[in-house]
Design a protein around this motif. Sequence first.
Motif, mmCIF file in Angstrom:
data_model
loop_
_atom_site.group_PDB
_atom_site.id
_atom_site.type_symbol
_atom_site.label_atom_id
_atom_site.label_comp_id
_atom_site.label_asym_id
_atom_site.label_seq_id
_atom_site.Cartn_x
_atom_site.Cartn_y
_atom_site.Cartn_z
ATOM 1 N N SER A 670 0.863 -1.168 0.000
ATOM 2 C CA SER A 670 0.000 0.000 0.000
ATOM 3 C C SER A 670 0.908 1.228 0.000
ATOM 4 O O SER A 670 1.617 1.481 0.977
ATOM 5 C CB SER A 670 -0.898 0.005 1.240
ATOM 6 O OG SER A 670 -1.625 1.214 1.289
ATOM 7 N N LEU A 671 0.870 1.961 -1.103
ATOM 8 C CA LEU A 671 1.834 3.049 -1.303
ATOM 9 C C LEU A 671 1.204 4.428 -1.158
ATOM 10 O O LEU A 671 1.814 5.437 -1.538
ATOM 11 C CB LEU A 671 2.480 2.913 -2.687
ATOM 12 C CG LEU A 671 3.287 1.631 -2.913
ATOM 13 C CD1 LEU A 671 3.708 1.526 -4.375
ATOM 14 C CD2 LEU A 671 4.507 1.602 -2.007
ATOM 15 N N ASN A 672 0.014 4.499 -0.608
ATOM 16 C CA ASN A 672 -0.679 5.785 -0.522
ATOM 17 C C ASN A 672 0.141 6.835 0.225
ATOM 18 O O ASN A 672 0.291 7.976 -0.223
ATOM 19 C CB ASN A 672 -2.043 5.619 0.148
ATOM 20 C CG ASN A 672 -3.010 4.822 -0.710
ATOM 21 O OD1 ASN A 672 -2.798 4.696 -1.918
ATOM 22 N ND2 ASN A 672 -4.053 4.296 -0.107
ATOM 23 N N GLU A 673 0.665 6.469 1.382
ATOM 24 C CA GLU A 673 1.418 7.434 2.189
ATOM 25 C C GLU A 673 2.732 7.807 1.518
ATOM 26 O O GLU A 673 3.190 8.947 1.595
ATOM 27 C CB GLU A 673 1.665 6.863 3.589
ATOM 28 C CG GLU A 673 0.437 6.856 4.475
ATOM 29 C CD GLU A 673 -0.142 8.251 4.665
ATOM 30 O OE1 GLU A 673 0.630 9.169 5.018
ATOM 31 O OE2 GLU A 673 -1.344 8.430 4.438
ATOM 32 N N VAL A 674 3.354 6.823 0.854
ATOM 33 C CA VAL A 674 4.611 7.108 0.149
ATOM 34 C C VAL A 674 4.351 8.092 -0.985
ATOM 35 O O VAL A 674 5.066 9.096 -1.142
ATOM 36 C CB VAL A 674 5.241 5.813 -0.394
ATOM 37 C CG1 VAL A 674 6.537 6.132 -1.143
ATOM 38 C CG2 VAL A 674 5.503 4.833 0.734
ATOM 39 N N ASN A 675 3.332 7.810 -1.780
ATOM 40 C CA ASN A 675 3.023 8.696 -2.905
ATOM 41 C C ASN A 675 2.618 10.086 -2.433
ATOM 42 O O ASN A 675 2.965 11.090 -3.068
ATOM 43 C CB ASN A 675 1.928 8.079 -3.773
ATOM 44 C CG ASN A 675 2.466 6.954 -4.649
ATOM 45 O OD1 ASN A 675 3.627 6.970 -5.046
ATOM 46 N ND2 ASN A 675 1.629 5.976 -4.950
#
Length: 760
Positions: A670-675
């Motif tokens: 889950s890359l939401n926070e990274v993006n």
Amino acid sequence: MKRVAWVVVVLAALVSWPALKKTQGDEPVLAGFTAEGSRAERQLEEKFKAMPSPDLMRQYMQRLSARPHHVGSPYDKDNAEWLAAKFKEFGLDTHIETFEVLFPTPKERAVELVEGGPKFAAKLQEPAVALDPTSNQQSEQLPTYNAYSIDGDVTAPLLFVNYGLPEDYEQLERMGISAKGTIVIAKYGHSWRGIKPKVAAEHGALGCLIYSDPNEDGFKQGETFPNGPWRPSDGVQRGSVADDPIYPGDPLTPGVGATKNAKRLDLKDVPVLTKVPVLPISYADAQPLLAALTGPVAPRDWRGGLGMTYRIGAGPARVHLKVKSDWSLKTIYDVIGKIPGTSSADEWIIRGNHHDAWVNGAEDPISGLIAVLEEARGMGELVKTGWKPKRTIVFCAWDAEEPGLIGSTEFAEEHADDLKAHAVVYINSDTNGRGFFGAAGSHTLERFVNDVVRDVQDPETKLSVWKRAQLRQIGRPDEISERQEARSRTDLRIDALGSGSDYGAFLQHDGVAALNIGFGGEDGGGIYHSVYDDFYWFTHFSDSDFVYGRALAQVAGTAILRFANADLLPFEYGNFSDTMQTYVKELKALAQKSREEIIERNREIEEGVFSAMADPRVKSVPPPKEAVPPYLNFAPLDNATDAIARASYEYRRAYERAMANGGAALGKASLNEVNKGLMESEHKLTLEQGLPGRPWFKHFVDAPGQYTGYEAKTLPAVREAIEQKQWKNAEAQIAVTAKVLEAEAAHISAVAQKLDAATR
């Protein structure tokens, strides 16, 4: 670890990065994609790149440039409605957003030689050309003028000031000549046009004329229109002279959208209007004025291409200059079309080009806008096949770019909170022509845009667009080191963004990463902002087959697709780190050079060098002595750029770990926070307080120069303080800028840690 050793380690690692990418066959895995996702993405891009049609682009241009379509004209509104209908036809969710903005148009204009030569009245009119079917639309054309010149009616001695830059007035002072009480005449070029009346007023002038000299913009460059592409003798460059380096956009509503009910400044309180009246003229109109000047012969590098002796004046020629405008509000029309995203719909990829022009505007801006139309059509076709982007794609056709980036600026001001929260990147174009690819923008996008143009073919040479651009850099370097770098550096450098097109508000006010892209360099021309910038000129002297329009659509479309579909947003910090190191080195060299020049000049004054070298028959005044600048403490910037180097290395290592085994971990994370962190990295380069003296500009890495306009100033708070010899302010701004870069370094490190955590 010592600074030098650490930088060597980091730079070595950055150079080797592409070799570490996992590949699928002979192709590298695209940044931000898994191996499987990269394969699917490349297949999608190949489908898209086959779609842009030169024939359709030709039809679009012929329709959009058929009539003058300046702000407030009937055809400007008609074009906006036609563009909206096209976006809807392509399947985009479309609306037109309107703003009410100040756009003065001329009611009275006069330039007359009243003393010192034969009486002469400038034509101030571009004649129709029989071969050019739209050049005769005189009832619809804006007259030749400079928007946002104040009204004025003055008569004064005429003074030739070369390009009208600060250094030109310094040279005049050395010759014992003052601009006070004169009307100055300056050549176009070497700065944005609005700088010329600004500097003239600062030196006491009462008015300003700007003309296109044939040396740079006429017959000295080649055949003139209609026999060739260059500016004819009666051609005139219109344009805004508002002081955009203070703030762009609607002059009455700085910082807020110019909606119907917006609070507006009184006209007398608007700081971006000129302080003196100004008009542009042709070189045919300029020649009798210049020929009437006496006084000293102009310095060699001031002389232009007219067949005459260039003299300075002031006088005996006296000129009457009159400007009176209609200062009413006009409605502008921004056309917005969206392709909704799916899993990351709240992340926006924005693509824009303006649609308004000074007259018919085939090159500027329709040559870029037709690519946007084909990108939108192509992506609409992909949607019909079942494809949907992860992120929302927003296509924008801006109005009122020509008077001061108004349509895009009002949109970015009105929607600032949404853009800061949701905009991933803004991709801009403007004019487009034959030749070589060029890009400027956020340096976190440097590797990305290099990778994109490696995958697009140049239509003339059949090389990749990237390879042709690289070979041009090898063949035309200013220094040997540039040739060596073009051969050895993995990526070609992209320029910093100053001003001059619609990326400004996104990057420099809202802190959204931005790119400006286009082709050119082979189709010379001198019809900029004239009635001859039309369909006839473009189809005879520029991208007549529209193959570079297709290439622009392929480049921009590929960039949009990669950003819209990537699992991990393809920002990269190694090139950013390298560039920050370069900018700090430039600042040190600038400060040292300024110090050495002042010391040397003071010594020469004491030795009597200037007096001894002066011709006794020619008036010459030695320059005044100056205080020797103090040494500046660049340690805060050195420490900050070291921190960025370490952080960029951390992010690279985290990225490599995420991409191991074909990016298997990337595909499951889950890359939401990274993006979100990647999106915010450009915001960290801004401060809400803004740059010293011009708070609208909030970006501390890139800004337009206060005395250059279009040209970018990098690390501007420090650089301009040094250039203006404000040494205490330079020291203070070193500390402020260092804190901005340190915050960016901390942010990059935090994003690297989030990426590590998400992909373990």
